[in-house]
Design an enzyme around this catalytic site. Structure first.
Site, PDB file in Angstrom:
ATOM      1  CG  ASP A 114      80.267  28.708  66.667  1.00  0.00           C
ATOM      2  OD1 ASP A 114      81.066  28.594  65.709  1.00  0.00           O
ATOM      3  OD2 ASP A 114      79.356  27.879  66.893  1.00  0.00           O
ATOM      4  CE  LYS A 127      79.314  24.592  58.859  1.00  0.00           C
ATOM      5  NZ  LYS A 127      78.498  24.999  59.976  1.00  0.00           N
ATOM      6  CE1 TYR A 142      70.271  18.615  61.236  1.00  0.00           C
ATOM      7  CE2 TYR A 142      72.532  18.108  60.608  1.00  0.00           C
ATOM      8  CZ  TYR A 142      71.625  18.688  61.477  1.00  0.00           C
ATOM      9  OH  TYR A 142      72.079  19.320  62.594  1.00  0.00           O
ATOM     10  CE1 TYR A 182      73.239  22.405  64.652  1.00  0.00           C
ATOM     11  CE2 TYR A 182      75.068  23.428  63.469  1.00  0.00           C
ATOM     12  CZ  TYR A 182      74.393  22.297  63.900  1.00  0.00           C
ATOM     13  OH  TYR A 182      74.879  21.052  63.582  1.00  0.00           O
TER      14      TYR A 182
END
Ligand code: PLP
Length: 423
Positions: free
Chosen positions: A236, A265, A16, A144
């Site tokens: 999600d 995560k 990114y 996302y």
């Protein structure tokens, strides 16, 4: 410039990051609790949990010990044809903790692969049942779900996906539900009806989309409608899982039960890469067959890596400690108090909070976007004040490790308040 900075510039392409005018990447040599340290002893508060993964702070001794012990016993083994205790135990424990009737755990490598697996489970579910017309996928605007192709396809179209837009499969995007639009959204879902394979959503908070928050009750209405329409539902929870929204999983705040969960995560406490997709019996049964063509032919080299499983088990132990719950509740309360103090500030368009996530949306004259120049000024300002906050465009959010102290959190609030006066 330190040696590490120069060596980095010579060989590394960062995520990114437009490498041409990128700021120097700051070498970190040690992490301890919420702090990250540079070679020359400078310290930063990691207020974004290193991209939302680190829930117990850096350098956690219990996780480090579990990782070291597992590495000596069994670092890895092929997970087709073989199995091991850490993978089995982690699956048993997660299935008990997840809301509803989750029955099987499928391991992969990260959040994006967890989403890919979930999508493949849903699409092949209908394929295995011989139903050919259910091909459509529903997802939220501003969602996302990751950076691999399938995950990108179910994510909002944006500057991230632009170069690939022709190659992404079509998705029916719906708005985040609220009191005034819920009926329109439900009509849209009903119209798609039996052409839809599944609906994928981030429960309660859309992370990368700008920490957009919505109420559980409207999501419940959508899931319930999907169930009556036979549309499979995927929660999600890659970002929202493991205490982030105040409950162990965000979906605990729902009364309806999604068919599939995606986790990553915080799973390993932020120490190792691992993804998990879980499903209920209904999904699993559609693959359980003498017909080899009904197999889920998916896997990764490092599926169910024992060291990552051991890290996850150690992280679960920490999460289930009373102390962690006390910390989560304290962060929630501190966020709420700060939000009350700051919410009428003329430079703020909105202040929103779900659990340990606090988001402040700066009012700007120019277009709200990731490329907003305010973002760079804010990012730099906070770094100069030894805080890592990575605004999403004009949206600043605090998403701290749960071990952050009351004082450090107050220092972050003070710095934000000062930034509001200056920038
Ligand atoms: C970060 C994220 C992903 C992708 O996870 P990676 O590990 O970065 O591939 C998927 N879904 C959500 C909700 C996320 O926040």
């Amino acid at each position: 410039m330190s040696n590490l900075e120069e060596r980095d510039r010579a060989v590394i392409w960062h995520p990114y990051t437009q490498m041409k005018n990128a700021l120097t990447h700051i070498p970190i040599v040690k992490g301890e609790g919420v702090y990250l340290f540079t070679e020359d002893g400078k310290q930063y508060i990691d207020a974004v949990s290193s991209w939302w993964v680190n829930i117990h702070g850096h350098g956690n001794a219990a996780i480090a010990d579990a990782v070291a012990k597992q590495a000596r016993e069994l670092e890895h083994v092929i997970f087709a044809g073989f199995t091991h205790e850490p993978a089995i135990q982690l699956a048993e424990r997660l299935l008990n903790l997840l809301p509803g009737d989750q029955k099987k755990v499928f391991y992969s490598d990260n959040g994006s692969t967890a989403v890919e697996v979930a999508l493949k489970m849903c699409l092949q579910y209908w394929h295995n049942k011989g139903i050919t017309k259910r091909k459509k996928i529903l997802a939220f605007n501003n969602s996302y779900h990751g950076d691999t192709f399938g995950a990108m396809a179910v994510s909002a179209r944006s500057i991230f996906t632009h170069p690939f837009s022709d190659l992404l499969f079509e998705v029916d995007f719906i708005d985040l539900p609220n009191a005034s639009n819920i009926d329109v959204i439900k009509e849209k879902i009903t119209a798609i009806g039996d052409e839809a394979a599944c609906f994928i959503f981030e429960p309660l908070v859309l992370g990368s989309g700008g920490m957009l928050m919505y109420e559980a009750t409207y999501l419940d209405e959508l899931i319930t409608l999907c169930k009556t329409q036979g549309i499979l539902t995927i929660a999600d929870e890659v970002m929202t899982g493991f205490g982030r929204t105040g409950t162990f999983f965000a979906s605990e705040q729902l009364s309806s039960r999604p068919d599939i969960f995606c986790l990553s995560k915080g799973l390993t406490g932020g120490t190792m890469a691992m993804g998990i997709t879980t499903c209920n019996q209904q999904i699993f049964d559609a693959f359980y067959s003498d017909d080899k063509l009904k197999t889920l032919y998916h896997g990764h080299s490092f599926t169910a890596n024992p060291i990552a499983c051991a890290a996850s088990l150690a992280s679960l132990d920490l999460l289930l400690k009373h102390e962690t719950l006390v910390n989560i509740n304290r962060i929630k309360k501190q966020h709420t108090q700060f939000a009350e103090r700051i919410k009428h500030h003329p430079k703020l368009k909105e202040v929103r909070q779900t659990g340990t996530i606090l988001a402040l949306e700066w009012a700007t004259s120019n277009e709200t976007s990731y490329l907003n120049t305010l973002r760079d000024s804010l990012y730099t300002y906070f770094l100069e004040h030894h805080i890592i906050l990575r605004p999403l465009g004009n949206i600043i959010y605090i998403l701290p490790p749960y071990v952050i102290s009351e004082q450090d959190l107050d220092y972050i609030y003070q710095t934000i308040t000062a930034a509001l006066e200056i920038l």
